[in-house]
Design a protein around this motif. Sequence first.
Motif, PDB file in Angstrom:
ATOM      1  N   ALA A 106       1.110   2.168  -3.903  1.00 26.58           N
ATOM      2  CA  ALA A 106       1.443   1.753  -5.272  1.00 26.58           C
ATOM      3  C   ALA A 106       1.509   0.232  -5.393  1.00 26.58           C
ATOM      4  O   ALA A 106       0.995  -0.352  -6.359  1.00 26.58           O
ATOM      5  CB  ALA A 106       2.773   2.383  -5.696  1.00 26.58           C
ATOM      6  N   ALA A 107       2.110  -0.429  -4.406  1.00 29.25           N
ATOM      7  CA  ALA A 107       2.194  -1.899  -4.445  1.00 29.25           C
ATOM      8  C   ALA A 107       0.814  -2.532  -4.330  1.00 29.25           C
ATOM      9  O   ALA A 107       0.506  -3.518  -5.013  1.00 29.25           O
ATOM     10  CB  ALA A 107       3.099  -2.399  -3.324  1.00 29.25           C
ATOM     11  N   LEU A 108      -0.032  -1.957  -3.487  1.00 20.02           N
ATOM     12  CA  LEU A 108      -1.385  -2.501  -3.334  1.00 20.02           C
ATOM     13  C   LEU A 108      -2.192  -2.319  -4.610  1.00 20.02           C
ATOM     14  O   LEU A 108      -2.920  -3.241  -5.028  1.00 20.02           O
ATOM     15  CB  LEU A 108      -2.079  -1.819  -2.159  1.00 20.02           C
ATOM     16  N   GLN A 109      -2.080  -1.178  -5.260  1.00 24.25           N
ATOM     17  CA  GLN A 109      -2.803  -0.958  -6.514  1.00 24.25           C
ATOM     18  C   GLN A 109      -2.311  -1.900  -7.601  1.00 24.25           C
ATOM     19  O   GLN A 109      -3.117  -2.435  -8.383  1.00 24.25           O
ATOM     20  CB  GLN A 109      -2.636   0.499  -6.946  1.00 24.25           C
ATOM     21  N   THR A 110      -1.020  -2.137  -7.661  1.00 31.07           N
ATOM     22  CA  THR A 110      -0.486  -3.082  -8.649  1.00 31.07           C
ATOM     23  C   THR A 110      -0.985  -4.499  -8.385  1.00 31.07           C
ATOM     24  O   THR A 110      -1.338  -5.238  -9.315  1.00 31.07           O
ATOM     25  CB  THR A 110       1.048  -3.048  -8.624  1.00 31.07           C
ATOM     26  N   PHE A 111      -1.036  -4.892  -7.119  1.00 34.07           N
ATOM     27  CA  PHE A 111      -1.532  -6.231  -6.770  1.00 34.07           C
ATOM     28  C   PHE A 111      -2.998  -6.384  -7.148  1.00 34.07           C
ATOM     29  O   PHE A 111      -3.397  -7.424  -7.702  1.00 34.07           O
ATOM     30  CB  PHE A 111      -1.343  -6.466  -5.272  1.00 34.07           C
ATOM     31  N   LEU A 112      -3.813  -5.372  -6.873  1.00 34.66           N
ATOM     32  CA  LEU A 112      -5.234  -5.450  -7.227  1.00 34.66           C
ATOM     33  C   LEU A 112      -5.436  -5.501  -8.735  1.00 34.66           C
ATOM     34  O   LEU A 112      -6.317  -6.220  -9.238  1.00 34.66           O
ATOM     35  CB  LEU A 112      -5.977  -4.257  -6.632  1.00 34.66           C
ATOM     36  N   LEU A 113      -4.615  -4.760  -9.467  1.00 31.10           N
ATOM     37  CA  LEU A 113      -4.718  -4.787 -10.923  1.00 31.10           C
ATOM     38  C   LEU A 113      -4.325  -6.140 -11.488  1.00 31.10           C
ATOM     39  O   LEU A 113      -5.001  -6.682 -12.383  1.00 31.10           O
ATOM     40  CB  LEU A 113      -3.840  -3.684 -11.509  1.00 31.10           C
TER      41      LEU A 113
END
Length: 243
Positions: free
Chosen positions: A47-54
């Motif tokens: 979830a943190a990685l997806q938020t960072f990429l977004l």
Amino acid sequence: WSTDWYARDASGDLTHVSPPSLLNMLIYMFLSPGNVSDSDRMFRGQAALQTFLLLLALVCVPWMLLVKPLILRREHQKIISEGYGRISSHVRVSTESEGLGGAVVVAEQEEMEEDDFDFADIMINQSIHTIEFCLNSISNTASYLRLWALSLAHAQLSEVLWTMTFLPTLKMSGALQPVAVMCGFAVWFVLTFSILIGMEGLSAFLHALRLHWVEFNNKFYDGTGVKFEPFSFKAVLDSAEEQ
């Protein structure tokens, strides 16, 4: 691909929930950022990685819009501050020279007073490119959702063909069951290959063709050149007669 999603522990229970759906994961990455369901979770910190990429994708939009025009403006101001200017030269023929007995070619140079750097034009041009790139990125990404729709359609069609053509013959009893099984298998086999495999091949071909011409060539393709004309003896003879 390196995870055994159907592995069981000592008590016989599954160690994982289910194989994650990549399409659902990518869709809900934008619809609900920061939230990952248990069925789509692949690793810790997803979830943190997806938020960072977004957030990184969102930051790239003003970066693309402002960085290039500001760099060009800074370089132009540096050139002006150092006293450099655009020099234009022209050649004129002078006949007023004495003692040379003819015309003299005189080269003159003058500094251009006007400045051809327009920051507003550069910003407008960069804004158009930024908007076009963002819209193309969204449309090209959304175009892959057709694969999701096609997979659902093929799954439903395969289930319908199985339950309506071949499965009822397996539940029959009596002397005619072997004949019914053979007929049901023949119908299921023909419909499966004609509908499922035929549609799958056609959809894959059309999707690859669209990706090549619409989403790949629009990055750099420019339709300038000579129009393709297939070889024809009639065209050769007609051109020979005209000559």
